[in-house]
Design an enzyme around this catalytic site. Structure first.
Site, PDB file in Angstrom:
ATOM      1  N   ASN A 124      -4.720  -0.516   5.806  1.00  0.00           N
ATOM      2  CA  ASN A 124      -4.004  -1.382   4.862  1.00  0.00           C
ATOM      3  C   ASN A 124      -4.630  -1.317   3.472  1.00  0.00           C
ATOM      4  OD1 ASN A 124      -2.588  -2.013   7.136  1.00  0.00           O
ATOM      5  ND2 ASN A 124      -3.571  -4.005   7.450  1.00  0.00           N
ATOM      6  N   ASP A 126      -3.894  -3.711   1.259  1.00  0.00           N
ATOM      7  CA  ASP A 126      -3.531  -5.039   0.749  1.00  0.00           C
ATOM      8  C   ASP A 126      -4.708  -5.929   0.362  1.00  0.00           C
ATOM      9  OD1 ASP A 126      -2.520  -5.846   4.153  1.00  0.00           O
ATOM     10  OD2 ASP A 126      -4.515  -5.996   3.228  1.00  0.00           O
ATOM     11  N   HIS A 141      -7.260   4.138   3.467  1.00  0.00           N
ATOM     12  CA  HIS A 141      -6.145   4.505   2.588  1.00  0.00           C
ATOM     13  C   HIS A 141      -6.273   3.855   1.210  1.00  0.00           C
ATOM     14  CE1 HIS A 141      -3.556   5.345   6.406  1.00  0.00           C
ATOM     15  NE2 HIS A 141      -4.386   6.315   6.143  1.00  0.00           N
ATOM     16  N   CYS A 149     -11.545   7.666  -9.446  1.00  0.00           N
ATOM     17  CA  CYS A 149     -11.539   8.890 -10.250  1.00  0.00           C
ATOM     18  C   CYS A 149     -11.179  10.082  -9.356  1.00  0.00           C
ATOM     19  CB  CYS A 149     -12.910   9.112 -10.877  1.00  0.00           C
ATOM     20  SG  CYS A 149     -13.069  10.708 -11.691  1.00  0.00           S
ATOM     21  N   CYS A 152     -14.736  12.617  -9.583  1.00  0.00           N
ATOM     22  CA  CYS A 152     -15.992  12.252  -8.911  1.00  0.00           C
ATOM     23  C   CYS A 152     -15.765  11.271  -7.760  1.00  0.00           C
ATOM     24  CB  CYS A 152     -16.983  11.662  -9.928  1.00  0.00           C
ATOM     25  SG  CYS A 152     -16.493  10.054 -10.568  1.00  0.00           S
TER      26      CYS A 152
HETATM   27  N1  APR Z   1       0.978  -8.267  14.932  1.00  0.00           N
HETATM   28  C1  APR Z   1       0.513  -7.050  15.342  1.00  0.00           C
HETATM   29  N2  APR Z   1       1.226  -5.887  15.213  1.00  0.00           N
HETATM   30  C2  APR Z   1       2.455  -5.982  14.666  1.00  0.00           C
HETATM   31  C3  APR Z   1       3.008  -7.217  14.230  1.00  0.00           C
HETATM   32  C4  APR Z   1       2.213  -8.395  14.397  1.00  0.00           C
HETATM   33  N3  APR Z   1       2.637  -9.596  14.019  1.00  0.00           N
HETATM   34  N4  APR Z   1       4.265  -6.977  13.739  1.00  0.00           N
HETATM   35  C5  APR Z   1       4.472  -5.624  13.858  1.00  0.00           C
HETATM   36  N5  APR Z   1       3.388  -5.033  14.428  1.00  0.00           N
HETATM   37  C6  APR Z   1       3.169  -3.604  14.737  1.00  0.00           C
HETATM   38  C7  APR Z   1       4.438  -2.774  14.930  1.00  0.00           C
HETATM   39  O1  APR Z   1       4.913  -2.856  16.271  1.00  0.00           O
HETATM   40  C8  APR Z   1       3.940  -1.369  14.592  1.00  0.00           C
HETATM   41  O2  APR Z   1       3.444  -0.709  15.762  1.00  0.00           O
HETATM   42  O3  APR Z   1       2.503  -3.027  13.664  1.00  0.00           O
HETATM   43  C9  APR Z   1       2.770  -1.619  13.635  1.00  0.00           C
HETATM   44  C10 APR Z   1       3.029  -1.228  12.188  1.00  0.00           C
HETATM   45  O4  APR Z   1       3.203   0.162  12.154  1.00  0.00           O
HETATM   46  P1  APR Z   1       3.443   0.893  10.743  1.00  0.00           P
HETATM   47  O5  APR Z   1       4.424   0.143   9.957  1.00  0.00           O
HETATM   48  O6  APR Z   1       3.716   2.320  11.060  1.00  0.00           O
HETATM   49  O7  APR Z   1       2.046   0.711   9.989  1.00  0.00           O
HETATM   50  P2  APR Z   1       0.694   1.557  10.127  1.00  0.00           P
HETATM   51  O8  APR Z   1       0.469   2.013  11.530  1.00  0.00           O
HETATM   52  O9  APR Z   1      -0.367   0.773   9.492  1.00  0.00           O
HETATM   53  O10 APR Z   1       1.036   2.829   9.198  1.00  0.00           O
HETATM   54  C11 APR Z   1       0.038   3.759   8.945  1.00  0.00           C
HETATM   55  O11 APR Z   1       1.415   4.834   7.289  1.00  0.00           O
HETATM   56  O12 APR Z   1       2.934   4.671   5.622  1.00  0.00           O
HETATM   57  C12 APR Z   1       1.628   4.897   5.888  1.00  0.00           C
HETATM   58  O13 APR Z   1      -0.202   4.543   4.463  1.00  0.00           O
HETATM   59  C13 APR Z   1       0.714   3.873   5.239  1.00  0.00           C
HETATM   60  O14 APR Z   1      -1.316   2.909   6.140  1.00  0.00           O
HETATM   61  C14 APR Z   1       0.017   3.221   6.440  1.00  0.00           C
HETATM   62  C15 APR Z   1       0.141   4.264   7.521  1.00  0.00           C
END
Ligand code: APR
Length: 278
Positions: A124, A126, A141, A149, A152
């Site tokens: 994340n 965020d 990420h 930068c 570097c």
């Molecule tokens: N609590 C826990 N998990 C949850 C909840 C919740 N309340 N709500 C949804 N989820 C789960 C979904 O079921 C899904 O499996 O969170 C997951 C989110 O998956 P993604 O949206 O694919 O996010 P992520 O795995 O972090 O993506 C990886 O992809 O787009 C890039 O850089 C971006 O860091 C990101 C990376």
């Protein structure tokens, strides 16, 4: 906006037993790492990327050459960063600025404080783990508030780099290289230092909490395999099945905030059996 729906989430007896088992696994582990994804921040009001209500589900995945586009014209990329023209990017920026840590972020801080969590690797951008107080934190990420930068690889908090809209892109105070947002874009290699630190943490771990990730983006999605390959255990927390569900020994089906809060309860009960009945 409730910060995790913890109040109205009552785990089934089977799920509660699995959460109690997870508390024992954390107690008995030599080194536990948490790998977190967008799902962990859903209860802070930030949409995930994929699945129901996901940003990419709604708007489509961004171009996979975002980084190459940045390098071709960093000034244009900066103008977009300072004044997003894309509706979803503006919406996401406002959502990120307004979001606050939820019960899951706080539970990880408490596990770290109790010596039951060696490190949190987050996908994340965020900033919420940082705001919650996580110390051993690896933002694989990047962080949407920070800058970096491209020469570097030094990272900077925004106040440490002069950004003059008339003279873009801003330059690195250390090496005069081009500075970009710290967020790792599609097509961009993960900065070497944080990637090395992630592999080091994963190689030391015999237990992993896999929270709120679809397990579709590499290299992060490789980390659970690495722990399992070396005989460790992985516990998934996700209200839905993910790409990784089929290969993890334990998958806790529920929202991160509520499940992590219940996990803290069981950890507390292990430390002080008089609290077990609460
Ligand atoms: N609590 C826990 N998990 C949850 C909840 C919740 N309340 N709500 C949804 N989820 C789960 C979904 O079921 C899904 O499996 O969170 C997951 C989110 O998956 P993604 O949206 O694919 O996010 P992520 O795995 O972090 O993506 C990886 O992809 O787009 C890039 O850089 C971006 O860091 C990101 C990376």
């Amino acid at each position: 906006m409730s910060d995790g729906g913890t109040a109205d989430f009552v785990p089934s007896a089977a799920l509660d037993a699995a959460i109690a088992r997870t508390a024992e696994l954390l107690r008995d582990a030599r080194s536990t790492v948490a790998l977190t994804g967008a799902g962990l921040s859903v209860e802070s009001g930030i949409p995930p990327f994929r699945g129901p209500g996901g940003l990419w589900t709604k708007y489509g995945e961004p171009p996979l050459d975002g980084y190459q586009r940045f390098l071709r014209d960093p000034a244009a990329a900066w103008r977009e960063r300072l004044r997003p023209t894309e509706g979803w990017a503006r919406g996401l920026r406002d959502t990120l600025d307004a979001a606050r840590p939820n019960a899951a972020h706080r539970a990880l801080v408490e596990l770290e404080r109790r010596g039951l969590l060696a490190c949190t690797i987050t996908q994340n951008i965020d900033d919420l783990h940082r705001q919650a107080g996580s110390r051993a934190l690896l933002e694989i990420h990047g962080n949407h508030r920070w800058l970096r930068c491209v020469e570097c690889h030094r990272r900077f908090e925004p106040e440490h780099v002069a950004v003059d809209p008339e003279r873009l892109p801003p330059r690195c105070p250390a090496c005069d290289g081009v500075v970009k947002g710290d967020t790792v874009q599609f097509g961009e290699p993960i900065p070497p230092a944080v990637l090395r630190a992630c592999y080091d943490a994963v190689e030391r771990a015999d237990c992993m909490l896999l929270i709120g990730t679809s397990g579709t983006v590499y290299p992060a999605a490789e980390f659970p395999f690495e722990v399992l390959r070396r005989g460790g255990t992985v516990i998934e927390i996700n209200p839905y099945e993910s790409e990784l569900t089929g290969m993890v020994p334990l998958s806790l089906r529920g929202p991160a905030g509520a499940v992590m809060e219940r996990l803290l309860h069981h950890v507390g009960a292990l430390a002080d059996p008089r609290r077990a009945s609460a």
